[in-house]
Design a protein around this motif. Structure first.
Motif, short mmCIF file in Angstrom:
data_model
loop_
_atom_site.label_atom_id
_atom_site.label_comp_id
_atom_site.label_asym_id
_atom_site.label_seq_id
_atom_site.Cartn_x
_atom_site.Cartn_y
_atom_site.Cartn_z
N ALA A 156 121.33 2.60 -106.97
CA ALA A 156 121.92 3.93 -107.07
C ALA A 156 121.61 4.80 -105.86
CB ALA A 156 121.43 4.61 -108.34
N ASN A 157 120.42 4.65 -105.30
CA ASN A 157 120.00 5.54 -104.21
C ASN A 157 119.90 4.83 -102.86
OD1 ASN A 157 119.59 7.82 -105.96
ND2 ASN A 157 117.76 6.78 -106.71
N GLY A 158 120.35 3.58 -102.80
CA GLY A 158 120.24 2.85 -101.55
C GLY A 158 118.80 2.53 -101.22
N ILE A 159 118.52 2.18 -99.97
CA ILE A 159 117.17 1.85 -99.51
C ILE A 159 116.86 2.70 -98.30
CG2 ILE A 159 115.75 0.04 -98.49
CD1 ILE A 159 117.22 -1.97 -100.19
N ASN A 160 115.70 3.29 -98.29
CA ASN A 160 115.30 4.15 -97.18
C ASN A 160 114.88 3.32 -95.97
OD1 ASN A 160 115.70 6.54 -98.63
ND2 ASN A 160 113.62 6.48 -99.47
N LEU A 161 115.29 3.79 -94.79
CA LEU A 161 114.84 3.23 -93.52
C LEU A 161 114.14 4.33 -92.74
CD1 LEU A 161 118.08 1.23 -92.57
CD2 LEU A 161 116.04 0.37 -93.71
N HIS A 162 113.31 3.91 -91.79
CA HIS A 162 112.44 4.90 -91.15
C HIS A 162 112.50 4.79 -89.63
CE1 HIS A 162 110.61 5.60 -95.12
NE2 HIS A 162 110.67 4.29 -95.26
N GLY A 163 113.39 5.56 -89.02
CA GLY A 163 113.33 5.80 -87.59
C GLY A 163 113.91 4.75 -86.69
N ASN A 164 113.27 4.54 -85.52
CA ASN A 164 113.84 3.77 -84.43
C ASN A 164 113.37 2.33 -84.36
OD1 ASN A 164 115.40 5.89 -83.19
ND2 ASN A 164 113.46 6.82 -82.56
N SER A 165 112.47 1.92 -85.26
CA SER A 165 111.92 0.57 -85.18
C SER A 165 112.63 -0.40 -86.11
CB SER A 165 110.43 0.59 -85.51
OG SER A 165 110.21 1.08 -86.83
N VAL A 166 113.72 0.02 -86.75
CA VAL A 166 114.39 -0.82 -87.74
C VAL A 166 115.14 -1.96 -87.05
CG1 VAL A 166 116.12 -0.87 -89.57
CG2 VAL A 166 114.60 1.12 -89.32
N ARG A 167 114.90 -3.18 -87.57
CA ARG A 167 115.50 -4.35 -86.93
C ARG A 167 115.67 -5.47 -87.95
NH1 ARG A 167 112.58 -7.36 -81.96
NH2 ARG A 167 111.17 -7.91 -83.67
N PHE A 168 116.74 -6.23 -87.81
CA PHE A 168 116.97 -7.44 -88.59
C PHE A 168 117.21 -8.60 -87.63
CE2 PHE A 168 118.26 -3.97 -91.28
CZ PHE A 168 117.92 -4.34 -92.57
N GLN A 169 116.55 -9.74 -87.88
CA GLN A 169 116.80 -10.97 -87.14
C GLN A 169 117.17 -12.06 -88.13
OE1 GLN A 169 112.93 -10.97 -84.87
NE2 GLN A 169 114.27 -11.60 -83.20
N ASN A 170 118.28 -12.76 -87.87
CA ASN A 170 118.77 -13.79 -88.77
C ASN A 170 118.85 -15.13 -88.05
OD1 ASN A 170 119.76 -11.82 -91.01
ND2 ASN A 170 120.79 -11.08 -89.16
N PHE A 171 118.29 -16.17 -88.70
CA PHE A 171 118.33 -17.53 -88.18
C PHE A 171 119.00 -18.40 -89.24
CE2 PHE A 171 114.64 -15.27 -86.69
CZ PHE A 171 114.54 -15.56 -85.33
N GLU A 172 120.21 -18.86 -88.96
CA GLU A 172 120.98 -19.60 -89.96
C GLU A 172 121.32 -21.01 -89.49
OE1 GLU A 172 125.54 -19.91 -91.30
OE2 GLU A 172 124.77 -17.87 -91.50
#
Length: 388
Positions: A280-296
């Protein structure tokens, strides 16, 4: 009376001849199924299993019009209008847009490539996604990398877009997009992307890059009526998003195996879209260090011309900022049987496990109603697809 009929017939013949080099095609795909999932969250600490009628578990249901007019000299005028919808209730997709999946017009040259204008896919979708499991009919929507963080499943289309797509140069193709903000603040809520692919024998290489800007202070990108490049179908509330990746596929006989790497870096990030997180409220993220790396890693094998098997494993390393660093392990398995050239049935199972410092953030399989209340989530879908 006879003269009148003859004139009418001749007029029809002339009209047919005049439009003989033009074509308009109605096409579409309907994906409907029944999905079982466990641990769907009903509170912060508890979850229940669920049975759901689902639309677009693998491929989004859609219909569209595609046309071309031969202008001579190898030049054509082209257009596509593509609608997305939910087969279970008939509702429009993409925030209620009439042609929310694609809407563009342009010119295509046999020698120089195509230039199109309108609402379109970015280069990550065009070039890199076909090498992934989620970007194909063998994994699709529910097999997306967590929150579709790299847009390989095409969660976000871009408005006000000018796109160039090259012709095939001995197996090499490339292209790019620029999506205007349509604002006096030229750099606010705009996007651009580039990509390329190369085929040689059984090998297919691809790479792509996407960059998007948003003014998260006014939150206008939440609205589908906003004039900017992203409007209402965003994945992240962030001032900047940069996504890049590369991949390779190798086809040998009836089998194709591949590997895809992608990374998304966010600047001034505040959250994940509730429509993507399933909460309902989504997920909080914090600032400039947010990153996702995907290995498929992915593979598919045609047992017979009608029966295929496919699977993929993805490891996603994430940093939400604020000391929250979840890791995701996602497995997707599918078997598909073609009843005809246009109709197939499939059985697909998907599993996701979250580990490390997850701060009560559960797994989320794309397209489900809600995230998991535990560290694991499983979904099994029996469905059918019909193309026309």
């Amino acid at each position: 009376m006879k003269k009148t009929l003859m004139v009418a017939a001749l007029t029809g013949v002339c009209a047919t001849a005049a439009h003989a080099q033009s074509s308009v095609t109605l096409y579409g795909l309907i994906d409907a199924g029944i999905t079982y999932s466990n641990n769907q969250r009903v509170s912060a600490t508890s979850g229940h299993s669920a049975w759901q009628a689902t639309s677009g578990t693998v491929n989004g249901s859609r219909w569209g019009l595609r046309g071309a007019e031969d202008l001579g000299g190898g030049l054509k005028a082209i257009f596509t209008l593509e609608n997305g919808f939910n087969i279970d209730n008939g509702n429009l997709g993409q925030k209620g847009r009439m042609f929310g999946r694609q809407a563009f017009v342009g010119l295509a040259s046999d020698q120089y490539g195509a230039v199109t204008l309108g609402r379109q896919y970015d280069s990550v979708v065009d070039y890199l996604a076909p090498l992934s499991n989620t970007g194909t009919q063998y994994g699709g929507t529910i097999a997306a990398h967590p929150f579709d963080n790299d847009n390989l499943n095409n969660s976000v289309r871009f408005n006000n877009t000018v796109k160039y797509s090259s012709v095939n140069y001995a197996g090499f193709k490339f292209g790019g997009t620029y999506s205007f903000s349509n604002s006096t603040e030229f750099a606010n809520n705009r996007a651009y992307s580039v990509g390329a692919t190369y085929n040689y024998a059984g090998l297919n290489f691809a790479a792509a890059y996407l960059h998007a800007n948003n003014n998260i202070n006014n939150q206008q990108f939440n609205s589908a009526t906003f004039s900017g490049a992203q409007a209402g179908d965003y994945t992240f509330g962030a001032a900047r998003q940069s996504t890049f990746g590369g991949g390779v596929n190798y086809t040998f006989g009836p089998a194709t195996a591949g590997f895809v790497y992608s990374q998304t870096q966010l600047g001034n990030a505040i959250g994940i879209s509730p429509t993507q997180s399933g909460t309902a409220n989504g997920i909080n993220l914090h600032g400039n260090s947010v990153r996702f790396q995907n290995f498929e890693g992915n593979i598919r094998y045609a047992l017979t011309p009608a029966l295929s098997l496919a699977g993929a494993y993805t490891y996603t390393r994430a940093n939400f900022g604020g000391g929250v660093n979840p890791n995701y392990n996602t497995v997707a398995l599918q078997t598909d049987y073609a009843l005809s050239k246009r109709t197939d049935v499939y059985l697909q199972g998907d599993w996701q496990h979250i580990s490390s410092n997850s701060a009560n953030i559960g797994p989320y399989l794309n397209g489900l109603t809600s995230a998991s209340a535990t560290q694991d989530q499983v979904a099994v879908t029996v469905g059918m697809r019909h193309r026309f």
